[in-house]
Design a protein around this motif. Structure first.
Motif, PDB file in Angstrom:
ATOM      1  N   PRO A  16       0.806  -1.229   0.000  1.00  0.00           N
ATOM      2  CA  PRO A  16       0.000   0.000   0.000  1.00  0.00           C
ATOM      3  C   PRO A  16       0.835   1.273   0.000  1.00  0.00           C
ATOM      4  CG  PRO A  16      -0.067  -1.043   2.148  1.00  0.00           C
ATOM      5  CD  PRO A  16       0.611  -2.015   1.236  1.00  0.00           C
ATOM      6  N   ILE A  17       2.056   1.189   0.553  1.00  0.00           N
ATOM      7  CA  ILE A  17       2.932   2.354   0.576  1.00  0.00           C
ATOM      8  C   ILE A  17       4.305   1.947   0.039  1.00  0.00           C
ATOM      9  CG2 ILE A  17       3.963   4.189   1.973  1.00  0.00           C
ATOM     10  CD1 ILE A  17       0.933   4.253   1.992  1.00  0.00           C
ATOM     11  N   GLU A  18       4.686   2.499  -1.098  1.00  0.00           N
ATOM     12  CA  GLU A  18       6.001   2.215  -1.679  1.00  0.00           C
ATOM     13  C   GLU A  18       7.085   2.988  -0.928  1.00  0.00           C
ATOM     14  OE1 GLU A  18       6.923   0.245  -4.093  1.00  0.00           O
ATOM     15  OE2 GLU A  18       5.047  -0.309  -5.107  1.00  0.00           O
ATOM     16  N   LYS A  19       8.243   2.394  -0.823  1.00  0.00           N
ATOM     17  CA  LYS A  19       9.384   3.067  -0.200  1.00  0.00           C
ATOM     18  C   LYS A  19       9.809   4.245  -1.070  1.00  0.00           C
ATOM     19  CE  LYS A  19      14.066   2.101   1.507  1.00  0.00           C
ATOM     20  NZ  LYS A  19      15.065   1.027   1.763  1.00  0.00           N
ATOM     21  N   ASP A  20       9.989   5.406  -0.448  1.00  0.00           N
ATOM     22  CA  ASP A  20      10.373   6.621  -1.172  1.00  0.00           C
ATOM     23  C   ASP A  20      11.163   7.507  -0.219  1.00  0.00           C
ATOM     24  OD1 ASP A  20      10.611   8.987  -2.599  1.00  0.00           O
ATOM     25  OD2 ASP A  20       8.578   8.885  -3.427  1.00  0.00           O
ATOM     26  N   VAL A  21      12.473   7.297  -0.165  1.00  0.00           N
ATOM     27  CA  VAL A  21      13.308   7.999   0.807  1.00  0.00           C
ATOM     28  C   VAL A  21      13.359   9.510   0.572  1.00  0.00           C
ATOM     29  CG1 VAL A  21      15.607   8.150   1.837  1.00  0.00           C
ATOM     30  CG2 VAL A  21      14.653   5.921   1.260  1.00  0.00           C
ATOM     31  N   PRO A  22      13.523   9.993  -0.672  1.00  0.00           N
ATOM     32  CA  PRO A  22      13.519  11.447  -0.868  1.00  0.00           C
ATOM     33  C   PRO A  22      12.233  12.113  -0.389  1.00  0.00           C
ATOM     34  CG  PRO A  22      14.434  10.366  -2.798  1.00  0.00           C
ATOM     35  CD  PRO A  22      13.860   9.279  -1.929  1.00  0.00           C
ATOM     36  N   ALA A  23      11.090  11.442  -0.619  1.00  0.00           N
ATOM     37  CA  ALA A  23       9.811  11.991  -0.150  1.00  0.00           C
ATOM     38  C   ALA A  23       9.748  11.959   1.381  1.00  0.00           C
ATOM     39  CB  ALA A  23       8.645  11.198  -0.739  1.00  0.00           C
ATOM     40  N   ALA A  24      10.314  10.903   1.970  1.00  0.00           N
ATOM     41  CA  ALA A  24      10.375  10.815   3.433  1.00  0.00           C
ATOM     42  C   ALA A  24      11.215  11.952   3.991  1.00  0.00           C
ATOM     43  CB  ALA A  24      10.959   9.465   3.860  1.00  0.00           C
ATOM     44  N   ALA A  25      12.333  12.220   3.330  1.00  0.00           N
ATOM     45  CA  ALA A  25      13.221  13.299   3.766  1.00  0.00           C
ATOM     46  C   ALA A  25      12.510  14.647   3.744  1.00  0.00           C
ATOM     47  CB  ALA A  25      14.464  13.341   2.881  1.00  0.00           C
ATOM     48  N   GLU A  26      11.693  14.861   2.728  1.00  0.00           N
ATOM     49  CA  GLU A  26      10.941  16.123   2.626  1.00  0.00           C
ATOM     50  C   GLU A  26       9.977  16.277   3.803  1.00  0.00           C
ATOM     51  OE1 GLU A  26       7.438  18.038  -0.174  1.00  0.00           O
ATOM     52  OE2 GLU A  26       8.909  16.711  -1.126  1.00  0.00           O
ATOM     53  N   LEU A  27       9.322  15.173   4.174  1.00  0.00           N
ATOM     54  CA  LEU A  27       8.375  15.214   5.297  1.00  0.00           C
ATOM     55  C   LEU A  27       9.096  15.411   6.627  1.00  0.00           C
ATOM     56  CD1 LEU A  27       5.997  12.364   4.108  1.00  0.00           C
ATOM     57  CD2 LEU A  27       5.345  14.754   4.427  1.00  0.00           C
ATOM     58  N   PHE A  28      10.238  14.736   6.799  1.00  0.00           N
ATOM     59  CA  PHE A  28      11.016  14.919   8.025  1.00  0.00           C
ATOM     60  C   PHE A  28      11.492  16.364   8.158  1.00  0.00           C
ATOM     61  CE2 PHE A  28      12.229  10.195   7.834  1.00  0.00           C
ATOM     62  CZ  PHE A  28      11.281   9.855   8.783  1.00  0.00           C
ATOM     63  N   ALA A  29      11.938  16.923   7.040  1.00  0.00           N
ATOM     64  CA  ALA A  29      12.425  18.311   7.061  1.00  0.00           C
ATOM     65  C   ALA A  29      11.301  19.266   7.437  1.00  0.00           C
ATOM     66  CB  ALA A  29      13.001  18.678   5.694  1.00  0.00           C
ATOM     67  N   ARG A  30      10.113  19.011   6.898  1.00  0.00           N
ATOM     68  CA  ARG A  30       8.976  19.879   7.208  1.00  0.00           C
ATOM     69  C   ARG A  30       8.596  19.752   8.685  1.00  0.00           C
ATOM     70  NH1 ARG A  30       5.205  22.582   4.305  1.00  0.00           N
ATOM     71  NH2 ARG A  30       3.163  22.914   5.243  1.00  0.00           N
ATOM     72  N   ALA A  31       8.596  18.522   9.191  1.00  0.00           N
ATOM     73  CA  ALA A  31       8.260  18.304  10.600  1.00  0.00           C
ATOM     74  C   ALA A  31       9.271  18.975  11.511  1.00  0.00           C
ATOM     75  CB  ALA A  31       8.199  16.803  10.896  1.00  0.00           C
ATOM     76  N   CYS A  32      10.546  18.830  11.167  1.00  0.00           N
ATOM     77  CA  CYS A  32      11.625  19.407  11.973  1.00  0.00           C
ATOM     78  C   CYS A  32      11.500  20.921  12.091  1.00  0.00           C
ATOM     79  CB  CYS A  32      12.977  19.023  11.362  1.00  0.00           C
ATOM     80  SG  CYS A  32      14.414  19.823  12.127  1.00  0.00           S
ATOM     81  N   THR A  33      11.159  21.551  11.000  1.00  0.00           N
ATOM     82  CA  THR A  33      11.122  23.015  10.975  1.00  0.00           C
ATOM     83  C   THR A  33       9.776  23.591  11.422  1.00  0.00           C
ATOM     84  OG1 THR A  33      10.561  22.917   8.609  1.00  0.00           O
ATOM     85  CG2 THR A  33      12.883  23.200   9.180  1.00  0.00           C
TER      86      THR A  33
END
Length: 252
Positions: free
Chosen positions: A118-135
């Motif tokens: 149901p959810i494909e692995k996508d590290v660059p997209a994960a990084a974008e979400l982590f960056a948004r959460a962090c900031t």
């Protein structure tokens, strides 16, 4: 809720009784009570999910919408629907918690026992979400985005940017971010090596019960790196590290 709680008590009583039967007005076996309990539990959570969806759609608050997405995933196993709700919460409601959890789903991907994904692995997209959460509102995400930038396996290495994210997390009192930032100072990763800036961060982390901060402090005192060699302090911090290692840290 009262019905649900009463059934939980009945199951516990039945399991504790010698004959495995509980008197609830009529004799019922553990198996019968358990089956009824499962049914009531399912009805309860289905009702709760409907209630939380309505609250999310009506009030549009980050907390309610995040819990709604979480229930979709954990109780109904609707991974795609829950993930999409996480993303919506992240971008529309500035929910750092939803950004963080959606990021972790993308970081590993979700594969079910039947082979569906149901959810494909996508590290660059994960990084974008982590960056948004962090900031925004979730400093816990500052460590995973920093690690991705430091390791450079799925994206271009950028030690300086990783250090900046760790600084954000540390400024927001996230102990793991402060620990990782201290290590950057110790190793000169993304910033000029400076033991004098690392040590206060490790001391702060140790005071908060972070066992690895205590351990690294002890190592510095053992070798006399950035501080005067002091075996008594090495022993002290090593003992603290062992104590804190098995305690839950509320500051992570």
């Amino acid at each position: 809720k009262q019905w649900y709680q009463r059934r939980v008590r009945e199951v516990i009583i039945a399991m504790a009784s010698s004959d495995g039967v509980v008197d609830t007005g009529e004799k019922k076996s553990i198996e019968e009570i358990s089956a009824e309990f499962e049914k009531v539990q399912t009805e309860y959570y289905n009702s709760l999910i409907v209630e939380m969806r309505e609250d999310c759609e009506t009030y549009k608050k980050a907390t309610e919408c995040h819990e709604y997405a979480k229930l979709l995933i954990e109780r109904l196993k609707k991974f795609r629907e829950g993930f999409e709700q996480y993303k919506k919460n992240c971008y529309e409601f500035e929910s750092g918690a939803s950004c963080h959890d959606a990021g972790h789903m993308l970081l590993q991907g979700v594969k079910l026992k039947d082979g569906s994904v149901p959810i494909e692995k996508d590290v660059p997209a994960a990084a974008e979400l982590f960056a948004r959460a962090c900031t925004t509102t979730n400093p816990r995400s500052c460590v995973p985005i920093a690690r991705l930038l430091q390791f450079g396996k799925f994206m271009e290495k950028d030690y300086k940017k990783a250090f900046e994210f760790l600084s954000i997390g540390c400024h927001k009192q996230n102990t793991e971010s402060c620990f990782a930032k201290a290590n950057c100072y110790l190793q000169g990763t993304g910033v000029e090596q400076d033991y004098s800036k690392a040590i206060p961060l490790l001391e702060q982390g140790c005071l908060r019960g972070h066992h690895r901060s205590c351990h690294n402090l002890g190592v510095l005192y053992y070798h006399g790196e950035g501080v005067d060699k002091d075996l008594n302090k090495f022993k002290l911090y090593n003992e603290k590290a062992q104590i804190f290692r098995f305690q839950k840290n509320p500051f992570k």
